[in-house]
Design a protein around this motif. Structure first.
Motif, PDB file in Angstrom:
ATOM      1  N   ALA A  62       0.831  -1.213   0.000  1.00  0.00           N
ATOM      2  CA  ALA A  62       0.000   0.000   0.000  1.00  0.00           C
ATOM      3  C   ALA A  62       0.857   1.251   0.000  1.00  0.00           C
ATOM      4  CB  ALA A  62      -0.933  -0.006   1.207  1.00  0.00           C
ATOM      5  N   ALA A  63       1.966   1.226   0.733  1.00  0.00           N
ATOM      6  CA  ALA A  63       2.822   2.410   0.836  1.00  0.00           C
ATOM      7  C   ALA A  63       3.674   2.625  -0.407  1.00  0.00           C
ATOM      8  CB  ALA A  63       3.715   2.293   2.066  1.00  0.00           C
ATOM      9  N   SER A  64       3.892   1.599  -1.191  1.00  0.00           N
ATOM     10  CA  SER A  64       4.768   1.738  -2.359  1.00  0.00           C
ATOM     11  C   SER A  64       4.009   1.930  -3.665  1.00  0.00           C
ATOM     12  CB  SER A  64       5.699   0.526  -2.453  1.00  0.00           C
ATOM     13  OG  SER A  64       4.928  -0.654  -2.617  1.00  0.00           O
ATOM     14  N   ARG A  65       2.684   2.094  -3.597  1.00  0.00           N
ATOM     15  CA  ARG A  65       1.909   2.349  -4.819  1.00  0.00           C
ATOM     16  C   ARG A  65       2.221   3.731  -5.355  1.00  0.00           C
ATOM     17  NH1 ARG A  65      -4.102   0.836  -3.013  1.00  0.00           N
ATOM     18  NH2 ARG A  65      -3.511   2.353  -1.469  1.00  0.00           N
ATOM     19  N   GLU A  66       2.028   3.889  -6.644  1.00  0.00           N
ATOM     20  CA  GLU A  66       2.231   5.207  -7.237  1.00  0.00           C
ATOM     21  C   GLU A  66       1.132   6.152  -6.778  1.00  0.00           C
ATOM     22  OE1 GLU A  66       2.842   5.512 -11.408  1.00  0.00           O
ATOM     23  OE2 GLU A  66       3.936   3.631 -11.499  1.00  0.00           O
ATOM     24  N   ALA A  67       1.492   7.399  -6.627  1.00  0.00           N
ATOM     25  CA  ALA A  67       0.514   8.416  -6.224  1.00  0.00           C
ATOM     26  C   ALA A  67      -0.301   8.839  -7.441  1.00  0.00           C
ATOM     27  CB  ALA A  67       1.219   9.622  -5.637  1.00  0.00           C
ATOM     28  N   LEU A  68      -1.534   9.187  -7.201  1.00  0.00           N
ATOM     29  CA  LEU A  68      -2.437   9.633  -8.244  1.00  0.00           C
ATOM     30  C   LEU A  68      -3.021  10.963  -7.804  1.00  0.00           C
ATOM     31  CD1 LEU A  68      -4.111   9.027 -10.840  1.00  0.00           C
ATOM     32  CD2 LEU A  68      -5.776   7.966  -9.322  1.00  0.00           C
ATOM     33  N   THR A  69      -2.962  11.947  -8.661  1.00  0.00           N
ATOM     34  CA  THR A  69      -3.531  13.250  -8.343  1.00  0.00           C
ATOM     35  C   THR A  69      -4.721  13.498  -9.261  1.00  0.00           C
ATOM     36  OG1 THR A  69      -1.366  14.078  -7.704  1.00  0.00           O
ATOM     37  CG2 THR A  69      -3.067  15.717  -8.159  1.00  0.00           C
ATOM     38  N   GLU A  70      -5.885  13.712  -8.659  1.00  0.00           N
ATOM     39  CA  GLU A  70      -7.097  14.048  -9.403  1.00  0.00           C
ATOM     40  C   GLU A  70      -7.345  15.537  -9.235  1.00  0.00           C
ATOM     41  OE1 GLU A  70      -8.820  12.086 -11.314  1.00  0.00           O
ATOM     42  OE2 GLU A  70      -7.898  10.185 -10.763  1.00  0.00           O
ATOM     43  N   SER A  71      -7.975  16.149 -10.207  1.00  0.00           N
ATOM     44  CA  SER A  71      -8.230  17.587 -10.110  1.00  0.00           C
ATOM     45  C   SER A  71      -9.663  17.898 -10.511  1.00  0.00           C
ATOM     46  CB  SER A  71      -7.252  18.360 -10.998  1.00  0.00           C
ATOM     47  OG  SER A  71      -7.463  18.022 -12.347  1.00  0.00           O
ATOM     48  N   TRP A  72     -10.087  19.095 -10.132  1.00  0.00           N
ATOM     49  CA  TRP A  72     -11.429  19.585 -10.443  1.00  0.00           C
ATOM     50  C   TRP A  72     -11.314  21.076 -10.655  1.00  0.00           C
ATOM     51  CZ3 TRP A  72     -14.480  23.367  -8.441  1.00  0.00           C
ATOM     52  CH2 TRP A  72     -15.819  23.364  -8.819  1.00  0.00           C
ATOM     53  N   GLU A  73     -12.014  21.585 -11.667  1.00  0.00           N
ATOM     54  CA  GLU A  73     -12.093  23.030 -11.841  1.00  0.00           C
ATOM     55  C   GLU A  73     -13.426  23.381 -12.461  1.00  0.00           C
ATOM     56  OE1 GLU A  73      -9.828  24.046 -15.970  1.00  0.00           O
ATOM     57  OE2 GLU A  73      -8.577  23.769 -14.208  1.00  0.00           O
ATOM     58  N   SER A  74     -13.845  24.600 -12.226  1.00  0.00           N
ATOM     59  CA  SER A  74     -15.126  25.098 -12.711  1.00  0.00           C
ATOM     60  C   SER A  74     -14.868  26.241 -13.678  1.00  0.00           C
ATOM     61  CB  SER A  74     -15.978  25.572 -11.536  1.00  0.00           C
ATOM     62  OG  SER A  74     -17.093  26.288 -11.993  1.00  0.00           O
TER      63      SER A  74
ATOM     64  N   GLU B 106      -2.454  28.121  -7.337  1.00  0.00           N
ATOM     65  CA  GLU B 106      -1.223  27.426  -7.660  1.00  0.00           C
ATOM     66  C   GLU B 106      -0.250  27.578  -6.493  1.00  0.00           C
ATOM     67  OE1 GLU B 106       0.201  28.450 -11.574  1.00  0.00           O
ATOM     68  OE2 GLU B 106      -1.839  28.620 -12.267  1.00  0.00           O
ATOM     69  N   GLY B 107       0.436  26.537  -6.198  1.00  0.00           N
ATOM     70  CA  GLY B 107       1.343  26.559  -5.065  1.00  0.00           C
ATOM     71  C   GLY B 107       0.690  26.039  -3.799  1.00  0.00           C
ATOM     72  N   THR B 108      -0.632  25.945  -3.793  1.00  0.00           N
ATOM     73  CA  THR B 108      -1.336  25.382  -2.653  1.00  0.00           C
ATOM     74  C   THR B 108      -1.229  23.867  -2.738  1.00  0.00           C
ATOM     75  OG1 THR B 108      -2.899  27.207  -2.732  1.00  0.00           O
ATOM     76  CG2 THR B 108      -3.547  25.298  -1.449  1.00  0.00           C
ATOM     77  N   PRO B 109      -0.842  23.226  -1.662  1.00  0.00           N
ATOM     78  CA  PRO B 109      -0.738  21.763  -1.737  1.00  0.00           C
ATOM     79  C   PRO B 109      -2.113  21.133  -1.943  1.00  0.00           C
ATOM     80  CG  PRO B 109      -0.407  22.512   0.509  1.00  0.00           C
ATOM     81  CD  PRO B 109      -0.491  23.737  -0.349  1.00  0.00           C
ATOM     82  N   PRO B 110      -2.169  20.044  -2.668  1.00  0.00           N
ATOM     83  CA  PRO B 110      -3.468  19.392  -2.880  1.00  0.00           C
ATOM     84  C   PRO B 110      -4.009  18.807  -1.582  1.00  0.00           C
ATOM     85  CG  PRO B 110      -1.699  18.062  -3.798  1.00  0.00           C
ATOM     86  CD  PRO B 110      -1.084  19.355  -3.329  1.00  0.00           C
ATOM     87  N   ALA B 111      -5.328  18.702  -1.512  1.00  0.00           N
ATOM     88  CA  ALA B 111      -5.957  18.050  -0.364  1.00  0.00           C
ATOM     89  C   ALA B 111      -5.580  16.573  -0.403  1.00  0.00           C
ATOM     90  CB  ALA B 111      -7.471  18.227  -0.416  1.00  0.00           C
ATOM     91  N   GLU B 112      -5.199  16.052   0.712  1.00  0.00           N
ATOM     92  CA  GLU B 112      -4.703  14.687   0.767  1.00  0.00           C
ATOM     93  C   GLU B 112      -5.842  13.715   1.028  1.00  0.00           C
ATOM     94  OE1 GLU B 112      -1.906  13.056   3.963  1.00  0.00           O
ATOM     95  OE2 GLU B 112      -0.582  13.919   2.436  1.00  0.00           O
ATOM     96  N   GLY B 113      -5.798  12.606   0.353  1.00  0.00           N
ATOM     97  CA  GLY B 113      -6.771  11.545   0.561  1.00  0.00           C
ATOM     98  C   GLY B 113      -6.168  10.230   0.104  1.00  0.00           C
ATOM     99  N   PHE B 114      -6.671   9.150   0.623  1.00  0.00           N
ATOM    100  CA  PHE B 114      -6.127   7.835   0.292  1.00  0.00           C
ATOM    101  C   PHE B 114      -7.267   6.936  -0.166  1.00  0.00           C
ATOM    102  CE2 PHE B 114      -3.452   9.841   3.432  1.00  0.00           C
ATOM    103  CZ  PHE B 114      -2.204   9.744   2.830  1.00  0.00           C
ATOM    104  N   PHE B 115      -7.168   6.459  -1.392  1.00  0.00           N
ATOM    105  CA  PHE B 115      -8.219   5.649  -1.991  1.00  0.00           C
ATOM    106  C   PHE B 115      -7.598   4.445  -2.686  1.00  0.00           C
ATOM    107  CE2 PHE B 115      -9.476  10.061  -1.926  1.00  0.00           C
ATOM    108  CZ  PHE B 115     -10.709  10.006  -1.304  1.00  0.00           C
ATOM    109  N   ASP B 116      -8.346   3.366  -2.741  1.00  0.00           N
ATOM    110  CA  ASP B 116      -7.869   2.173  -3.428  1.00  0.00           C
ATOM    111  C   ASP B 116      -8.113   2.260  -4.930  1.00  0.00           C
ATOM    112  OD1 ASP B 116      -6.873   0.874  -1.182  1.00  0.00           O
ATOM    113  OD2 ASP B 116      -8.852   0.098  -0.659  1.00  0.00           O
TER     114      ASP B 116
END
Length: 120
Positions: free
Chosen positions: A10-22, A35-45
């Motif tokens: 679980a700890a060695s999986r690649e990270a995935l970043t999802e985004s949303w914009e309006s 920009e420059g704001t860190p993304p909100a962190e979450g952990f999903f399978d």
């Protein structure tokens, strides 16, 4: 305590970043950038779960909301044990006719007035 193989996987999986914009919000506020704001962190399978969470967050944050200071010419006693009240604010000068939640309630007992800060 040694790490279990499932924890290592679980700890060695690649990270995935999802985004949303309006697009409407971006067009209305072109100078607002996060920009420059860190993304909100979450952990999903599953990536679909991450995207569903991002979409829900966007639905909450991507709606324009305004704050209003509303004077009330009486003492307004609110019982928080009955739940948070919702007020309908109608103001033609501010071009608003919307339900609002109180963000702050200020009682002036000396002048028998209440000031509401409404968010909606």
């Amino acid at each position: 305590m040694p790490a279990l193989p499932a924890d290592i996987a679980a700890a060695s999986r690649e990270a995935l970043t999802e985004s949303w914009e309006s697009a409407p919000i971006k067009a209305r506020f072109p100078g607002a950038r996060d920009e420059g704001t860190p993304p909100a962190e979450g952990f999903f399978d599953e990536p679909e779960d991450a995207q569903a969470c991002v979409d829900q967050r966007g639905a909450l944050l991507g709606v324009e909301r305004r704050r209003f200071a509303v004077p009330v010419q009486a003492e307004l006693w609110i019982d928080p044990t009955t739940g948070l009240p919702t007020y309908r604010l109608i103001d033609s000068d501010q071009r608003v006719d919307a339900p609002c939640l109180p963000a702050r309630i200020e009682l002036d007992l000396e002048n028998e007035e209440t000031t509401l800060e409404l968010f909606g």
